[in-house]
Scaffold this motif. Structure first.
Motif, PDB file in Angstrom:
ATOM      1  N   ALA A 138      -4.273  82.463 -11.691  1.00  0.00           N
ATOM      2  CA  ALA A 138      -5.260  83.439 -12.176  1.00  0.00           C
ATOM      3  C   ALA A 138      -4.943  84.850 -11.669  1.00  0.00           C
ATOM      4  CB  ALA A 138      -6.665  83.023 -11.737  1.00  0.00           C
ATOM      5  N   LEU A 139      -4.496  84.945 -10.414  1.00  0.00           N
ATOM      6  CA  LEU A 139      -4.146  86.246  -9.845  1.00  0.00           C
ATOM      7  C   LEU A 139      -2.942  86.851 -10.563  1.00  0.00           C
ATOM      8  CD1 LEU A 139      -4.631  85.455  -6.045  1.00  0.00           C
ATOM      9  CD2 LEU A 139      -5.921  87.150  -7.355  1.00  0.00           C
ATOM     10  N   GLU A 140      -1.938  86.016 -10.853  1.00  0.00           N
ATOM     11  CA  GLU A 140      -0.765  86.505 -11.570  1.00  0.00           C
ATOM     12  C   GLU A 140      -1.126  86.962 -12.981  1.00  0.00           C
ATOM     13  OE1 GLU A 140       3.273  84.525 -10.167  1.00  0.00           O
ATOM     14  OE2 GLU A 140       1.846  83.001 -10.824  1.00  0.00           O
ATOM     15  N   THR A 141      -1.978  86.191 -13.648  1.00  0.00           N
ATOM     16  CA  THR A 141      -2.399  86.545 -15.007  1.00  0.00           C
ATOM     17  C   THR A 141      -3.157  87.861 -15.014  1.00  0.00           C
ATOM     18  OG1 THR A 141      -2.543  84.208 -15.632  1.00  0.00           O
ATOM     19  CG2 THR A 141      -3.750  85.769 -17.008  1.00  0.00           C
ATOM     20  N   ARG A 142      -4.068  88.017 -14.035  1.00  0.00           N
ATOM     21  CA  ARG A 142      -4.846  89.258 -13.946  1.00  0.00           C
ATOM     22  C   ARG A 142      -3.938  90.443 -13.649  1.00  0.00           C
ATOM     23  NH1 ARG A 142      -9.016  92.031 -15.893  1.00  0.00           N
ATOM     24  NH2 ARG A 142      -9.598  93.714 -14.461  1.00  0.00           N
ATOM     25  N   PHE A 143      -2.952  90.253 -12.784  1.00  0.00           N
ATOM     26  CA  PHE A 143      -2.028  91.332 -12.426  1.00  0.00           C
ATOM     27  C   PHE A 143      -1.239  91.787 -13.655  1.00  0.00           C
ATOM     28  CE2 PHE A 143       2.052  92.874 -10.579  1.00  0.00           C
ATOM     29  CZ  PHE A 143       1.545  93.909  -9.823  1.00  0.00           C
ATOM     30  N   GLN A 144      -0.801  90.823 -14.450  1.00  0.00           N
ATOM     31  CA  GLN A 144      -0.064  91.151 -15.672  1.00  0.00           C
ATOM     32  C   GLN A 144      -0.950  91.929 -16.644  1.00  0.00           C
ATOM     33  OE1 GLN A 144       1.222  87.285 -16.936  1.00  0.00           O
ATOM     34  NE2 GLN A 144       2.684  87.082 -15.233  1.00  0.00           N
ATOM     35  N   TYR A 145      -2.227  91.533 -16.735  1.00  0.00           N
ATOM     36  CA  TYR A 145      -3.165  92.240 -17.614  1.00  0.00           C
ATOM     37  C   TYR A 145      -3.365  93.684 -17.142  1.00  0.00           C
ATOM     38  CZ  TYR A 145      -7.604  93.863 -19.487  1.00  0.00           C
ATOM     39  OH  TYR A 145      -8.578  94.621 -20.085  1.00  0.00           O
ATOM     40  N   VAL A 146      -3.551  93.854 -15.830  1.00  0.00           N
ATOM     41  CA  VAL A 146      -3.781  95.193 -15.265  1.00  0.00           C
ATOM     42  C   VAL A 146      -2.566  96.088 -15.502  1.00  0.00           C
ATOM     43  CG1 VAL A 146      -4.115  96.493 -13.118  1.00  0.00           C
ATOM     44  CG2 VAL A 146      -5.470  94.436 -13.547  1.00  0.00           C
ATOM     45  N   GLU A 147      -1.359  95.537 -15.289  1.00  0.00           N
ATOM     46  CA  GLU A 147      -0.139  96.320 -15.517  1.00  0.00           C
ATOM     47  C   GLU A 147      -0.030  96.758 -16.976  1.00  0.00           C
ATOM     48  OE1 GLU A 147       3.356  94.262 -13.941  1.00  0.00           O
ATOM     49  OE2 GLU A 147       3.293  95.736 -12.318  1.00  0.00           O
ATOM     50  N   ALA A 148      -0.346  95.844 -17.878  1.00  0.00           N
ATOM     51  CA  ALA A 148      -0.279  96.166 -19.306  1.00  0.00           C
ATOM     52  C   ALA A 148      -1.310  97.226 -19.675  1.00  0.00           C
ATOM     53  CB  ALA A 148      -0.505  94.899 -20.131  1.00  0.00           C
TER      54      ALA A 148
ATOM     55  N   GLU B  42      -4.461  96.526  -4.945  1.00  0.00           N
ATOM     56  CA  GLU B  42      -4.992  95.393  -4.190  1.00  0.00           C
ATOM     57  C   GLU B  42      -4.278  94.094  -4.546  1.00  0.00           C
ATOM     58  OE1 GLU B  42      -9.092  95.554  -5.261  1.00  0.00           O
ATOM     59  OE2 GLU B  42      -9.593  97.126  -3.794  1.00  0.00           O
ATOM     60  N   LEU B  43      -3.903  93.950  -5.815  1.00  0.00           N
ATOM     61  CA  LEU B  43      -3.272  92.714  -6.271  1.00  0.00           C
ATOM     62  C   LEU B  43      -1.779  92.644  -5.961  1.00  0.00           C
ATOM     63  CD1 LEU B  43      -4.944  92.277  -9.781  1.00  0.00           C
ATOM     64  CD2 LEU B  43      -5.241  90.765  -7.811  1.00  0.00           C
ATOM     65  N   ALA B  44      -1.119  93.810  -5.955  1.00  0.00           N
ATOM     66  CA  ALA B  44       0.342  93.844  -5.829  1.00  0.00           C
ATOM     67  C   ALA B  44       0.879  93.082  -4.606  1.00  0.00           C
ATOM     68  CB  ALA B  44       0.835  95.290  -5.813  1.00  0.00           C
ATOM     69  N   PRO B  45       0.304  93.238  -3.400  1.00  0.00           N
ATOM     70  CA  PRO B  45       0.870  92.531  -2.247  1.00  0.00           C
ATOM     71  C   PRO B  45       0.837  91.009  -2.398  1.00  0.00           C
ATOM     72  CG  PRO B  45      -0.588  94.295  -1.523  1.00  0.00           C
ATOM     73  CD  PRO B  45      -0.789  94.151  -2.987  1.00  0.00           C
ATOM     74  N   ILE B  46      -0.292  90.461  -2.819  1.00  0.00           N
ATOM     75  CA  ILE B  46      -0.380  88.997  -2.898  1.00  0.00           C
ATOM     76  C   ILE B  46       0.420  88.446  -4.070  1.00  0.00           C
ATOM     77  CG2 ILE B  46      -2.573  89.010  -4.213  1.00  0.00           C
ATOM     78  CD1 ILE B  46      -3.265  86.429  -2.576  1.00  0.00           C
ATOM     79  N   VAL B  47       0.441  89.155  -5.195  1.00  0.00           N
ATOM     80  CA  VAL B  47       1.222  88.681  -6.339  1.00  0.00           C
ATOM     81  C   VAL B  47       2.718  88.724  -6.002  1.00  0.00           C
ATOM     82  CG1 VAL B  47       1.870  89.158  -8.739  1.00  0.00           C
ATOM     83  CG2 VAL B  47      -0.535  89.238  -8.055  1.00  0.00           C
ATOM     84  N   GLY B  48       3.135  89.735  -5.243  1.00  0.00           N
ATOM     85  CA  GLY B  48       4.526  89.808  -4.796  1.00  0.00           C
ATOM     86  C   GLY B  48       4.903  88.609  -3.948  1.00  0.00           C
TER      87      GLY B  48
END
Length: 358
Positions: A11-21, A41-47
């Motif tokens: 879910a975090l990865e999906t949200r990060f992709q949405y935010v980037e787009a 906020e999401l970038a560190p954990i998604v990385g």
């Protein structure tokens, strides 16, 4: 070994992709600011999640090589697997910490209040030492310190000093400083060389905006009074000092700068911070497990640290940590060693509580 919640990671990865787009898709200014903050906020954990998944994939491929029957390839795969196992464990622990609930106030600036306690003049001098320690510590982190109210001691230091420490993530680190700080040393005025013990109380309150807490006009009483000066030409002879009383809670805040308007605004800043902290304490008292996660109760009557000058040591009683580098701690240089240890202990307790709840 505990496992990671795969659904949450996805879910975090999906949200990060949405935010980037959304950020690259021409979002409006307000939306862009909001999404940029979420992205940060999401970038560190998604990385870390991305690196963790890659390490697991690389390990699976190395396992396949191990079973290939090629002796030389198998030896290389064994060495790679050992390295990957260490990497996977490191990433696993990092993600667990990053998944911990965030304190809503961590990113806020703070109101820092220091008051000399038992010990008279020596306590006031120690309060001054603590304030200078935090000033230097703040400077090392790029934070700004602005004195809001001060009451000097008779021979130096402060009976009381209130300051604003502004910057990103100030409360996340400074919150561990709330409590009673005790000092043991020989005062300059002590002819016999006897060690005295005195104390100062530190309060660290997250700074809040009007939208964070609602103060009704009918709930406050504002009184003006004549500010007291140090005597002579420095006496403030205008009725500029302001005392704000919050009637429901009984909290009283005073401010005695040059401008009555400035005093009123500043007193309201401090009042909002104290009310916000009071509400947080009331809420946290109902969450004992979460409260323990802040290493101690955070009660300002709780002795948290002792600075022993004759032995050159600082002891944090909450985690039984002693550093024999008092000079560097009091200079603000080694304060992070204590704070980092407190953060680590907090995270360990939160992780244990989370595992017990599952």
């Amino acid at each position: 070994m505990a496992s990671l919640p795969q659904d949450k990671l996805d879910a975090l990865e999906t949200r990060f992709q949405y935010v980037e787009a959304a950020l690259s898709g021409g979002a409006g200014q307000d939306e862009f600011v909001k999404l940029s903050k979420e992205h940060a906020e999401l970038a560190p954990i998604v990385g870390e999640i991305t690196a963790y998944k890659k390490a697991l994939k690389d390990r699976a491929e190395a396992e396949a090589l191990l079973k290939s029957g090629d002796k030389e390839m198998a030896e290389m795969a064994e060495a790679e697997i050992r390295e990957l196992d260490d990497r996977i464990e490191q990433l696993f622990q990092s993600i667990r910490v990053l998944l911990l609930p965030k304190d809503e106030a961590d990113e806020k600036s703070v109101i820092l209040e220091i008051r000399g306690g038992t010990g008279g003049d020596e306590a006031a001098l120690f309060a001054g030492d603590l304030f200078r320690m935090y000033e230097r510590y703040a400077a090392s982190h790029g934070w700004k310190v602005t004195i809001m109210e001060e009451s000097p001691g008779e021979v130096g230091g402060y009976r009381e000093i209130i300051a604003n420490v502004s910057g990103r993530g100030v409360y996340a680190r400074m919150k561990f400083e709330s409590g009673v700080h005790r000092v043991q040393r020989v005062p300059a005025t002590e002819a016999s060389g006897r060690i005295h013990t005195s104390a100062a109380t530190v309060a660290v309150l997250p700074e809040v905006e009007d939208i964070d807490i609602d103060i009704k006009p009918e709930d406050i009483r504002i009184d003006t009074m004549r500010a007291s000066g140090s005597g002579g030409q420095h006496v403030n002879t205008t009725d500029s000092a302001v005392r704000v009383t919050h009637i429901p809670s009984g909290i009283v805040v005073t401010s005695a700068l040059k401008s009555q308007h400035q005093n009123r605004a500043q007193a309201m800043v401090v009042l909002r911070a104290r009310l916000y902290e009071m509400q947080r304490e009331e809420r946290d008292s109902a969450r004992s497990a979460e409260r323990k996660g802040q290493v101690g109760s955070g009660d300002r009557s709780e002795r948290i640290r002792t600075y022993n000058f004759p032995q050159g040591r600082v002891t944090d009683h909450r985690i039984n940590l002693t550093l024999y580098k008092l000079d560097k701690v009091i200079a603000g240089e080694a304060l992070d060693e204590l704070i980092e240890a407190l953060i680590t202990e907090t995270q360990a307790e939160q992780l244990a509580a989370m595992e017990n709840a599952n």
